[in-house]
Design an enzyme around this catalytic site. Structure first.
Site, PDB file in Angstrom:
ATOM      1  N   GLU A  66      61.603  49.465   3.677  1.00 23.57           N
ATOM      2  CA  GLU A  66      60.790  48.249   3.685  1.00 23.57           C
ATOM      3  C   GLU A  66      60.183  48.150   5.072  1.00 23.57           C
ATOM      4  O   GLU A  66      60.894  47.995   6.071  1.00 23.57           O
ATOM      5  CB  GLU A  66      61.610  46.990   3.392  1.00 23.57           C
ATOM      6  CG  GLU A  66      60.712  45.747   3.348  1.00 23.57           C
ATOM      7  CD  GLU A  66      61.460  44.419   3.332  1.00 23.57           C
ATOM      8  OE1 GLU A  66      60.771  43.380   3.288  1.00 23.57           O
ATOM      9  OE2 GLU A  66      62.697  44.416   3.381  1.00 23.57           O
ATOM     10  N   ASP A  91      61.484  46.907  11.393  1.00 24.29           N
ATOM     11  CA  ASP A  91      60.682  45.868  12.035  1.00 24.29           C
ATOM     12  C   ASP A  91      60.953  45.940  13.530  1.00 24.29           C
ATOM     13  O   ASP A  91      61.940  46.556  13.954  1.00 24.29           O
ATOM     14  CB  ASP A  91      61.048  44.481  11.493  1.00 24.29           C
ATOM     15  CG  ASP A  91      59.898  43.483  11.610  1.00 24.29           C
ATOM     16  OD1 ASP A  91      59.383  43.328  12.738  1.00 24.29           O
ATOM     17  OD2 ASP A  91      59.521  42.869  10.604  1.00 24.29           O
ATOM     18  N   ASP A 140      51.203  41.471   8.350  1.00 17.30           N
ATOM     19  CA  ASP A 140      50.055  40.857   9.005  1.00 17.30           C
ATOM     20  C   ASP A 140      48.800  41.534   8.448  1.00 17.30           C
ATOM     21  O   ASP A 140      48.656  42.755   8.571  1.00 17.30           O
ATOM     22  CB  ASP A 140      50.151  41.081  10.514  1.00 17.30           C
ATOM     23  CG  ASP A 140      49.051  40.372  11.296  1.00 17.30           C
ATOM     24  OD1 ASP A 140      47.995  40.077  10.705  1.00 17.30           O
ATOM     25  OD2 ASP A 140      49.253  40.137  12.492  1.00 17.30           O
ATOM     26  N   LYS A 144      40.686  40.828  11.546  1.00 19.14           N
ATOM     27  CA  LYS A 144      39.568  41.092  12.442  1.00 19.14           C
ATOM     28  C   LYS A 144      39.111  42.541  12.316  1.00 19.14           C
ATOM     29  O   LYS A 144      39.918  43.452  12.129  1.00 19.14           O
ATOM     30  CB  LYS A 144      39.977  40.800  13.886  1.00 19.14           C
ATOM     31  CG  LYS A 144      40.271  39.331  14.151  1.00 19.14           C
ATOM     32  CD  LYS A 144      40.624  39.095  15.605  1.00 19.14           C
ATOM     33  CE  LYS A 144      40.905  37.616  15.868  1.00 19.14           C
ATOM     34  NZ  LYS A 144      41.265  37.373  17.294  1.00 19.14           N
ATOM     35  N   ASP A 176      50.175  37.792   0.038  1.00 10.97           N
ATOM     36  CA  ASP A 176      49.402  36.620  -0.370  1.00 10.97           C
ATOM     37  C   ASP A 176      47.936  36.791  -0.018  1.00 10.97           C
ATOM     38  O   ASP A 176      47.102  35.982  -0.436  1.00 10.97           O
ATOM     39  CB  ASP A 176      49.929  35.379   0.346  1.00 10.97           C
ATOM     40  CG  ASP A 176      49.658  35.460   1.839  1.00 10.97           C
ATOM     41  OD1 ASP A 176      50.159  36.419   2.468  1.00 10.97           O
ATOM     42  OD2 ASP A 176      48.947  34.596   2.380  1.00 10.97           O
TER      43      ASP A 176
END
Length: 255
Positions: A66, A91, A140, A144, A176
């Protein structure tokens, strides 16, 4: 600001700082949390590369990652659903990963681990054909234009994953962000990748099975704000080099 508000803010920040320090210290006690030093992975292979099944998990079961795991909700949930598989959450945020490492430790889950590192260094950790699948949950979206290469489903990162994924491995993206969902579909189409599932609204479409219904802290927040949750899965097969699609943020206006 109300009288005393600054003081309350200072106390809150002090508490959060102490709490984060406490978590960092407890992280050092977790045998399921790997935190390599920079010099162990920069331009060199980490000692467990190609050896995770033999030397860490000590069993020859499929290995799934993950990426950007945050608190590790998916890593822990999948580990509970599939005890005959190994799962590693990755992470850079140690204070967040503390939750997943602690939960897995308390539950005695010997098929769950966490690695604290930047995804950019991931090829230092896994050997060709060592990984059976990837989950990317609420990353994230890097909206941009100058941040496109930072997206975890960009051609740059797919090229990294191709270095250690098995040929039939599946990459799962749950987000999302409709823009990231559609961008990733464009990456797949441009590079001739096999899309195995796609939904702009997993709950509205009724495809949210037990696995897709696992909710992270981020997902719960997004759902409370009325956001729809998207899902995309695809296979890289034997492809090693990937091309950026002709996909601009303005394209979303017509979706």
């Amino acid at each position: 600001m109300k009288p005393g508000g600054i003081r309350e803010m200072q106390i809150s920040r002090s508490y959060m700082g102490k709490n984060k320090h406490k978590r960092f210290q407890e992280n050092l006690t977790f045998s399921n949390l790997i935190q390599p030093a920079f010099e162990e992975i920069f331009h060199r292979d980490y000692r467990l590369k190609g050896r995770w099944k033999d030397d860490f998990f000590r069993r020859d079961n499929p290995l799934v990652l993950e990426l950007g795991c945050g608190r590790g909700e998916y890593t822990v949930a999948l580990g509970g659903m599939f005890p005959d598989m190994n799962f590693i959450g990755i992470d850079i945020k140690g204070a967040r990963m503390w939750r997943g490492a602690k939960t897995a430790t308390e539950k005695g889950m010997d098929n769950v681990a966490f690695v604290r590192t930047r995804i950019e260094f991931i090829n230092s950790f896994f050997a060709p054909g060592e990984v059976d699948g990837i989950w990317i949950t609420f990353p994230d979206p890097q909206l941009k234009k100058n941040r496109v290469k930072k997206r975890l489903t960009s051609p740059q990162f797919l090229g990294m994953y191709a270095g250690f994924l098995k040929e039939n491995a599946t990459v799962h993206l749950k987000t999302d962000c409709l823009h990231l969902h559609e961008y990733t579909k464009a990456v797949a189409a441009t590079n001739g990748l096999e899309i195995t599932a796609a939904s702009r609204d997993i709950y509205g479409d009724g495809i949210a099975d037990e696995i897709l219904s696992v909710k992270t802290a981020y997902e719960n927040r997004f759902l409370s704000e009325g956001c729809k949750i998207t899902y995309l899965s695809f296979k890289l097969r034997d492809k090693k080099i990937f091309t950026e699609p002709d996909f601009e943020p303005d394209n979303m206006l017509s979706l």
